[in-house]
Design a protein around this motif. Structure first.
Motif, PDB file in Angstrom:
ATOM      1  N   ALA A 117      -8.718   1.439  10.547  1.00  0.00           N
ATOM      2  CA  ALA A 117      -7.645   1.270   9.805  1.00  0.00           C
ATOM      3  C   ALA A 117      -6.468   0.503  10.893  1.00  0.00           C
ATOM      4  O   ALA A 117      -5.855  -0.417  10.167  1.00  0.00           O
ATOM      5  N   MET A 118      -6.497   0.621  12.238  1.00  0.00           N
ATOM      6  CA  MET A 118      -5.525  -0.069  12.901  1.00  0.00           C
ATOM      7  C   MET A 118      -5.850  -1.428  13.050  1.00  0.00           C
ATOM      8  O   MET A 118      -4.997  -2.576  12.770  1.00  0.00           O
ATOM      9  N   ALA A 119      -7.133  -1.943  12.927  1.00  0.00           N
ATOM     10  CA  ALA A 119      -7.752  -3.294  12.881  1.00  0.00           C
ATOM     11  C   ALA A 119      -7.236  -3.922  11.428  1.00  0.00           C
ATOM     12  O   ALA A 119      -7.153  -4.923  11.500  1.00  0.00           O
ATOM     13  N   ALA A 120      -7.338  -3.011  10.506  1.00  0.00           N
ATOM     14  CA  ALA A 120      -7.071  -3.668   8.924  1.00  0.00           C
ATOM     15  C   ALA A 120      -5.461  -4.000   8.797  1.00  0.00           C
ATOM     16  O   ALA A 120      -5.288  -5.031   8.207  1.00  0.00           O
ATOM     17  N   ARG A 121      -4.828  -3.090   9.418  1.00  0.00           N
ATOM     18  CA  ARG A 121      -3.260  -3.257   9.228  1.00  0.00           C
ATOM     19  C   ARG A 121      -2.876  -4.381  10.322  1.00  0.00           C
ATOM     20  O   ARG A 121      -1.920  -5.099  10.113  1.00  0.00           O
ATOM     21  N   ARG A 122      -3.452  -4.559  11.474  1.00  0.00           N
ATOM     22  CA  ARG A 122      -2.934  -5.393  12.455  1.00  0.00           C
ATOM     23  C   ARG A 122      -4.094  -6.426  12.771  1.00  0.00           C
ATOM     24  O   ARG A 122      -4.419  -6.777  14.048  1.00  0.00           O
ATOM     25  N   PRO A 123      -4.706  -7.030  11.748  1.00  0.00           N
ATOM     26  CA  PRO A 123      -5.733  -7.988  12.179  1.00  0.00           C
ATOM     27  C   PRO A 123      -5.518  -8.957  13.293  1.00  0.00           C
ATOM     28  O   PRO A 123      -6.269  -9.685  14.067  1.00  0.00           O
ATOM     29  N   PRO A 207      -6.175   3.975   1.064  1.00  0.00           N
ATOM     30  CA  PRO A 207      -6.731   2.797   1.094  1.00  0.00           C
ATOM     31  C   PRO A 207      -5.818   1.497   0.987  1.00  0.00           C
ATOM     32  O   PRO A 207      -4.955   1.619   0.393  1.00  0.00           O
ATOM     33  N   GLY A 208      -6.231   0.510   2.042  1.00  0.00           N
ATOM     34  CA  GLY A 208      -5.403  -0.605   2.125  1.00  0.00           C
ATOM     35  C   GLY A 208      -6.040  -1.649   1.210  1.00  0.00           C
ATOM     36  O   GLY A 208      -7.010  -1.565   0.538  1.00  0.00           O
ATOM     37  N   HIS A 209      -5.437  -2.618   0.959  1.00  0.00           N
ATOM     38  CA  HIS A 209      -5.792  -3.882   0.227  1.00  0.00           C
ATOM     39  C   HIS A 209      -6.041  -4.922   0.967  1.00  0.00           C
ATOM     40  O   HIS A 209      -6.248  -6.208   0.415  1.00  0.00           O
ATOM     41  N   ALA A 210      -6.108  -4.796   2.429  1.00  0.00           N
ATOM     42  CA  ALA A 210      -6.279  -6.122   3.156  1.00  0.00           C
ATOM     43  C   ALA A 210      -7.508  -6.528   3.054  1.00  0.00           C
ATOM     44  O   ALA A 210      -8.564  -5.765   3.009  1.00  0.00           O
ATOM     45  N   TYR A 240     -18.001  -5.826   7.386  1.00  0.00           N
ATOM     46  CA  TYR A 240     -17.389  -6.758   8.400  1.00  0.00           C
ATOM     47  C   TYR A 240     -18.408  -8.049   8.546  1.00  0.00           C
ATOM     48  O   TYR A 240     -19.469  -8.007   8.746  1.00  0.00           O
ATOM     49  N   PRO A 241     -17.497  -9.171   8.498  1.00  0.00           N
ATOM     50  CA  PRO A 241     -18.413 -10.586   8.521  1.00  0.00           C
ATOM     51  C   PRO A 241     -19.083 -10.758   9.819  1.00  0.00           C
ATOM     52  O   PRO A 241     -19.980 -11.536  10.005  1.00  0.00           O
TER      53      PRO A 241
END
Length: 278
Positions: A117-123, A207-210, A240-241
């Motif tokens: 979740a941290m990576a999703a919020r702070r990519p 859930p985030g939408h990033a 994850y790509p």
């Protein structure tokens, strides 16, 4: 010589996060799982990372564990995430974004859930993400617990250790029992059970939408993990790509203890990808 500095940082909800750190260079935040504290993550990951130059390894106690208290205002996983994000911003100096090198995130179990979740919020600030035996919503196909190697070198336990040890480790040898008694069991006395129960009532993150995190990702799961299984971790490969996936045989939820050489090789490969990505 390894540098080790204990510290504390005040976070939202009046959370003061205790942590220890080693080395200098690019920050690496290593998040432990539920019911333990930084000592388990440090014991598992420090031998794997300390030989890599230019890494500042940071091991915090998550709220309600170790020496990090969880005040009454902390009532959900979202609250914990907010505290961890603020801690990461302060501990890493806001590394990331334009001209920054970014920090790295490694998480085991519940720590991997928050790291994701941290990576999703702070990519823009996270240069790489490693998820080991990740706790995830929608767990499925979790196998029954069994020992892969017992005290006699076979699948039998030989009566070694207590019930908690035998339910956590699938490699049930005197060496693993020693690691459990030194790095896992001592945390039990410091866990704030009421706080974790309160937070656990709302343990799923909003859930985030990033878009999916696009940096280098390593996903490692234990085939015999009877806590979270491996099927949900396999699902992450499509999310994850730039992810690699390893499902290790003869490994359970205690994979960082049980398969250190394999985990070392996987982290080295992941760090190489981080380096190539800039």
């Amino acid at each position: 010589m390894t540098d080790m500095s204990p510290g504390a940082a005040k976070r939202p909800h009046e959370v003061v996060i205790h942590y220890v750190e080693h080395g200098t260079g690019r920050p690496v935040l290593v998040l432990h799982g539920a019911g333990v504290d930084h000592r388990e993550a440090e014991a598992c990951f420090e031998p794997l990372l300390h030989g890599t130059a230019g890494l500042r390894r940071i091991y915090p106690d998550l709220p309600g564990t170790g020496r990090t208290a969880a005040p009454e205002t902390l009532r959900s996983a979202d609250d914990v995430l907010d505290a961890l994000l603020a801690f990461a911003d302060e501990a890493t100096g806001g590394t990331g974004g334009t001209g920054g090198t970014g920090y790295l995130l490694i998480g085991h179990s519940a720590g991997a859930y928050f790291a994701q979740a941290m990576a999703a919020r702070r990519p823009a600030q996270v240069a790489g993400l490693a998820l080991v035996c990740p706790l995830l919503p929608g767990l499925r196909e979790v196998p029954e617990h069994r020992a892969a190697i017992g005290a006699g070198g076979t699948g039998g336990t030989g009566g070694i250790g207590d019930e908690v040890f035998r339910s956590y480790f699938v490699i049930q040898t005197p060496e693993m029992l020693d690691r459990y008694e030194r790095y896992v069991a001592p945390a039990a006395a410091l866990v704030d059970e009421s706080a974790l129960e309160r937070i656990g009532e709302r343990w799923e993150l909003t859930p985030g939408h990033a878009p999916p995190y696009a940096g280098p990702v390593a996903i490692v799961a234990g085939r015999l993990d009877s806590t979270v299984g491996y099927a949900a971790a396999v699902d992450l490969l499509g999310h994850y790509p730039h992810a690699s996936l390893t499902v290790a045989d003869d490994a359970g939820h205690a994979l960082p203890h049980e398969q250190p050489e394999l985990l070392r090789a996987l982290l080295v490969e992941w760090l190489a990808r981080v380096g190539r990505s800039g």
